[in-house]
Structures are given as C-alpha cells and as structure tokens.
Design a protein around this motif. Structure first.
Motif, PDB file in Angstrom:
ATOM      1  N   VAL A  89       6.186 -14.904  28.333  1.00  0.00           N
ATOM      2  CA  VAL A  89       5.681 -13.538  28.469  1.00  0.00           C
ATOM      3  C   VAL A  89       4.765 -13.428  29.684  1.00  0.00           C
ATOM      4  O   VAL A  89       4.869 -12.487  30.476  1.00  0.00           O
ATOM      5  CB  VAL A  89       4.948 -13.103  27.189  1.00  0.00           C
ATOM      6  N   VAL A  90       3.860 -14.398  29.853  1.00  0.00           N
ATOM      7  CA  VAL A  90       2.930 -14.357  30.988  1.00  0.00           C
ATOM      8  C   VAL A  90       3.689 -14.482  32.315  1.00  0.00           C
ATOM      9  O   VAL A  90       3.400 -13.766  33.284  1.00  0.00           O
ATOM     10  CB  VAL A  90       1.861 -15.457  30.857  1.00  0.00           C
ATOM     11  N   ALA A  91       4.665 -15.391  32.365  1.00  0.00           N
ATOM     12  CA  ALA A  91       5.430 -15.573  33.599  1.00  0.00           C
ATOM     13  C   ALA A  91       6.216 -14.311  33.950  1.00  0.00           C
ATOM     14  O   ALA A  91       6.255 -13.888  35.122  1.00  0.00           O
ATOM     15  CB  ALA A  91       6.374 -16.762  33.456  1.00  0.00           C
ATOM     16  N   ARG A  92       6.830 -13.670  32.965  1.00  0.00           N
ATOM     17  CA  ARG A  92       7.589 -12.444  33.229  1.00  0.00           C
ATOM     18  C   ARG A  92       6.657 -11.302  33.641  1.00  0.00           C
ATOM     19  O   ARG A  92       7.013 -10.465  34.472  1.00  0.00           O
ATOM     20  CB  ARG A  92       8.398 -12.041  31.994  1.00  0.00           C
ATOM     21  N   ARG A  93       5.472 -11.276  33.064  1.00  0.00           N
ATOM     22  CA  ARG A  93       4.495 -10.260  33.466  1.00  0.00           C
ATOM     23  C   ARG A  93       4.045 -10.482  34.914  1.00  0.00           C
ATOM     24  O   ARG A  93       4.021  -9.544  35.711  1.00  0.00           O
ATOM     25  CB  ARG A  93       3.287 -10.322  32.528  1.00  0.00           C
ATOM     26  N   ASP A  94       3.711 -11.733  35.253  1.00  0.00           N
ATOM     27  CA  ASP A  94       3.212 -12.015  36.602  1.00  0.00           C
ATOM     28  C   ASP A  94       4.287 -11.836  37.663  1.00  0.00           C
ATOM     29  O   ASP A  94       3.976 -11.523  38.815  1.00  0.00           O
ATOM     30  CB  ASP A  94       2.636 -13.430  36.663  1.00  0.00           C
ATOM     31  N   ASP A  95       5.541 -12.054  37.300  1.00  0.00           N
ATOM     32  CA  ASP A  95       6.647 -11.845  38.246  1.00  0.00           C
ATOM     33  C   ASP A  95       7.110 -10.389  38.292  1.00  0.00           C
ATOM     34  O   ASP A  95       8.129 -10.086  38.940  1.00  0.00           O
ATOM     35  CB  ASP A  95       7.835 -12.741  37.868  1.00  0.00           C
ATOM     36  N   LEU A  96       6.385  -9.519  37.581  1.00  0.00           N
ATOM     37  CA  LEU A  96       6.663  -8.082  37.536  1.00  0.00           C
ATOM     38  C   LEU A  96       7.976  -7.746  36.846  1.00  0.00           C
ATOM     39  O   LEU A  96       8.480  -6.617  36.959  1.00  0.00           O
ATOM     40  CB  LEU A  96       6.652  -7.476  38.947  1.00  0.00           C
ATOM     41  N   VAL A  97       8.534  -8.716  36.109  1.00  0.00           N
ATOM     42  CA  VAL A  97       9.774  -8.450  35.375  1.00  0.00           C
ATOM     43  C   VAL A  97       9.520  -7.423  34.287  1.00  0.00           C
ATOM     44  O   VAL A  97      10.305  -6.475  34.092  1.00  0.00           O
ATOM     45  CB  VAL A  97      10.341  -9.754  34.786  1.00  0.00           C
ATOM     46  N   LEU A  98       8.426  -7.589  33.534  1.00  0.00           N
ATOM     47  CA  LEU A  98       8.123  -6.648  32.452  1.00  0.00           C
ATOM     48  C   LEU A  98       7.866  -5.251  33.001  1.00  0.00           C
ATOM     49  O   LEU A  98       8.282  -4.253  32.399  1.00  0.00           O
ATOM     50  CB  LEU A  98       6.915  -7.137  31.653  1.00  0.00           C
ATOM     51  N   LYS A  99       7.187  -5.164  34.130  1.00  0.00           N
ATOM     52  CA  LYS A  99       6.908  -3.861  34.733  1.00  0.00           C
ATOM     53  C   LYS A  99       8.211  -3.159  35.124  1.00  0.00           C
ATOM     54  O   LYS A  99       8.378  -1.953  34.887  1.00  0.00           O
ATOM     55  CB  LYS A  99       6.005  -4.037  35.955  1.00  0.00           C
ATOM     56  N   GLY A 270      -2.552  -7.554  19.543  1.00  0.00           N
ATOM     57  CA  GLY A 270      -1.559  -7.392  20.591  1.00  0.00           C
ATOM     58  C   GLY A 270      -1.526  -5.981  21.163  1.00  0.00           C
ATOM     59  O   GLY A 270      -1.376  -5.792  22.375  1.00  0.00           O
ATOM     60  N   ARG A 271      -1.673  -4.981  20.306  1.00  0.00           N
ATOM     61  CA  ARG A 271      -1.675  -3.588  20.782  1.00  0.00           C
ATOM     62  C   ARG A 271      -2.868  -3.321  21.696  1.00  0.00           C
ATOM     63  O   ARG A 271      -2.793  -2.501  22.603  1.00  0.00           O
ATOM     64  CB  ARG A 271      -1.693  -2.626  19.592  1.00  0.00           C
ATOM     65  N   ARG A 272      -3.963  -4.016  21.475  1.00  0.00           N
ATOM     66  CA  ARG A 272      -5.162  -3.799  22.275  1.00  0.00           C
ATOM     67  C   ARG A 272      -5.154  -4.609  23.574  1.00  0.00           C
ATOM     68  O   ARG A 272      -5.715  -4.174  24.582  1.00  0.00           O
ATOM     69  CB  ARG A 272      -6.410  -4.154  21.459  1.00  0.00           C
ATOM     70  N   LEU A 273      -4.544  -5.791  23.538  1.00  0.00           N
ATOM     71  CA  LEU A 273      -4.683  -6.713  24.659  1.00  0.00           C
ATOM     72  C   LEU A 273      -3.465  -6.799  25.573  1.00  0.00           C
ATOM     73  O   LEU A 273      -3.605  -7.136  26.756  1.00  0.00           O
ATOM     74  CB  LEU A 273      -5.003  -8.125  24.145  1.00  0.00           C
ATOM     75  N   PHE A 274      -2.282  -6.536  25.045  1.00  0.00           N
ATOM     76  CA  PHE A 274      -1.070  -6.785  25.824  1.00  0.00           C
ATOM     77  C   PHE A 274      -1.025  -5.928  27.082  1.00  0.00           C
ATOM     78  O   PHE A 274      -1.376  -4.745  27.072  1.00  0.00           O
ATOM     79  CB  PHE A 274       0.177  -6.544  24.983  1.00  0.00           C
ATOM     80  N   ARG A 275      -0.558  -6.537  28.176  1.00  0.00           N
ATOM     81  CA  ARG A 275      -0.412  -5.855  29.464  1.00  0.00           C
ATOM     82  C   ARG A 275       1.021  -5.998  29.967  1.00  0.00           C
ATOM     83  O   ARG A 275       1.605  -7.067  29.870  1.00  0.00           O
ATOM     84  CB  ARG A 275      -1.368  -6.460  30.514  1.00  0.00           C
ATOM     85  N   TRP A 276       1.535  -4.918  30.551  1.00  0.00           N
ATOM     86  CA  TRP A 276       2.855  -4.957  31.154  1.00  0.00           C
ATOM     87  C   TRP A 276       2.789  -5.426  32.607  1.00  0.00           C
ATOM     88  O   TRP A 276       3.804  -5.823  33.178  1.00  0.00           O
ATOM     89  CB  TRP A 276       3.490  -3.561  31.112  1.00  0.00           C
ATOM     90  N   GLU A 277       1.608  -5.383  33.193  1.00  0.00           N
ATOM     91  CA  GLU A 277       1.448  -5.753  34.584  1.00  0.00           C
ATOM     92  C   GLU A 277       0.451  -6.897  34.707  1.00  0.00           C
ATOM     93  O   GLU A 277      -0.331  -7.139  33.771  1.00  0.00           O
ATOM     94  CB  GLU A 277       0.950  -4.552  35.390  1.00  0.00           C
ATOM     95  N   PRO A 278       0.443  -7.617  35.824  1.00  0.00           N
ATOM     96  CA  PRO A 278      -0.509  -8.718  36.005  1.00  0.00           C
ATOM     97  C   PRO A 278      -1.938  -8.222  35.853  1.00  0.00           C
ATOM     98  O   PRO A 278      -2.279  -7.085  36.148  1.00  0.00           O
ATOM     99  CB  PRO A 278      -0.240  -9.197  37.435  1.00  0.00           C
TER     100      PRO A 278
END
Length: 281
Positions: A89-99, A270-278
């Motif tokens: 999840v962190v790697a996909r977020r940092d690579d902007l895949v989730l965004k 998770g609802r409070r902390l999760f981020r879609w972007e780095p």
C-alpha cells in the motif's frame, strides 16, 4: 442528470472486473518480488520447520507440541501478510498508483478487494502447506471444527489487512515501512502464543498479551483444530478436556469478540489516517 444514473450502475456491474484486475496485478507483483515472497510466504514455513520439528516427541495440553506450534504459525502467516500489505500500500501510494487509480472509474473498494484477495490467496496456500505438515509429518488430526477455523482465519486476516491500511497512513515512505512492521512482527511472534503458551510469559504480561490482536486468533485456531479449550495451557500442565462443537464455540466467543473489536478499531483508524497521496511532496 442522466450521466450519474447510467454511470453508477455501470460501475457496479463492472466492479468484479475491476477487483479481478487489481487481484491479478497484486498477485504478479507479489511473486515477482523476492523480498515479499520470502517474508510473505516462506518465512512462516521455514520458522515452523526450525521450531516445530524438534518438538515432535513432546506433548502440550494433550496434543503433539509440534502440531500445536504449527497451528500457531498458521496464525503468524497473517502477520507476514500484514507486512506485505503495508509495504504494498505504501509503495503504491508513493509511486502515485493509488492517486491515479482514484482518478479513474475503479471504485476504491475494488482496489482494496483485489489487493486483499491476492494476500488472502497467499495465506490459503500457507494454510495448506502448514496444515499438511501438521497432519502428515506431526500426526495431527484434521481440524475438529473447520467452520470455526475458517471463520477465525478470515476474521484474523481482515483484522491485519485493515490494520495494514490504517498504519500505512503513519508510514512516511516505503523505506520506513520496516520501522512500523518490525515491532508488530516481534510482538505477535513472541507475545501472542505463536511459539509457546502465554503462561510461560511473566505473570504481569499475560493478561495484556491475551488481548493483543494475534493471541485470540492463535488460541481460537487451536481450539478449532484440536477441539480443546486453548488459552490457559502450559508446557507442564494437564491435558485440556475435549470440547464438543457447541462448547468450542462458547469457548471461542470472547476471543472472536476481541478480534471483531480490533478490526472495528483498525477500520476507524484507517478512515482517519489513510492517504491516497504521498505524505510529503
């Protein structure tokens, strides 16, 4: 006004295809990454061979100690799945895949369903390997209550999967993920009854340990597998009495409630902390 009414049903109908695409992508990435393959698949199996094999001639609570340890490592496989999900999840977020995915028609639920599904499939493979070792090599019986076993395994998997998503929000980068994952790994392995009964810990640590996320999962997996009320066992204690299906579920009910409470807490976090972007940049 016509666009929302036609698009929403279309997205609903396409949800399985979206989830399947995310599943296949996560599945390929997992097996192509040697580090994730080692931690997520091989580590519980190898640790079990090293720790459980010397216990083949011993008994604990009326069952073979090696089989007892093997079922504990089935629970531990959920923790290694947590580590790989957190890293993924962190790697996909940092690579902007989730965004980028969030900007498409792929529903967020399909994104995580596919990723969770791939991790769950790996766990099922580990269950087959470790369960086969327990039955064939350590002469353990087949699970006494398969339904309770699968329910506990599913609940434990969801707990650690949701926890991985929640803690990804506290992880600044993929390089920092081990700083979050390693303490969870060590606590779950050495303070949750995976290898040895919790009664072998200092007395003042036993009550908190029983309420950690992993301990109720491991205890209930053993109860479901061996048909005995695990939790109070000790290395030198008397065999635990056998339980019928009804009393096994009654014994497991408090542990299942703890698992549900941890899952609900992880979901709120998770609802409070999760981020879609780095987190930075």
């Amino acid at each position: 006004m016509s666009t929302p009414t036609t698009t929403a049903p279309g997205r609903t109908l396409a949800w399985p295809a979206y989830a399947r695409g995310q599943f296949l992508l996560s599945w390929r990435v997992f097996w192509r990454n040697r580090r994730s393959t080692f931690i997520g698949f091989l580590l519980p199996v190898l640790l079990n061979l090293v720790i459980a094999a010397p216990l083949r001639d011993q008994q604990i609570a009326g069952v073979n100690a090696a089989a007892y340890s093997t079922v504990g490592f089935i629970g531990f496989a959920l923790v290694t799945s947590f580590i790989n999900l957190l890293n993924g999840v962190v790697a996909r977020r940092d690579d902007l895949v989730l965004k980028r995915l969030r900007g498409t028609e792929v529903p967020p639920t399909a994104i995580f369903a596919g990723q969770f599904g791939a991790a769950g499939a790996v766990v099922l493979l580990q269950v087959l390997v470790l369960g086969g070792l327990s039955v064939i090599w350590f002469d353990a019986p087949l699970p006494a209550d398969p339904l309770l076993f699968l329910l506990t395994l599913t609940g434990g998997f969801l707990l650690f999967a949701v926890l991985a998503v929640a803690l990804s929000g506290l992880t600044p980068s993929a390089e920092a993920a081990p700083m979050i994952a390693t303490p969870v790994l060590l606590i779950c392995m050495f303070a949750s009854g995976v290898v040895a009964p919790l009664s072998s810990m200092p007395h003042w640590l036993q009550a908190p340990a029983h309420n950690l996320p992993m301990a109720p999962v491991v205890e209930t997996l053993r109860t479901a597998w061996f048909g005995r009320g695990f939790g109070p066992e000790s290395w030198n204690g008397a065999p635990l009495p056998a339980l019928d299906l009804l009393h096994a579920w009654q014994h497991a009910a408090p542990a299942l409630l703890i698992i549900a409470a941890w899952t609900a807490g992880a979901a709120v976090l998770g609802r409070r902390l999760f981020r879609w972007e780095p987190r930075h940049g």
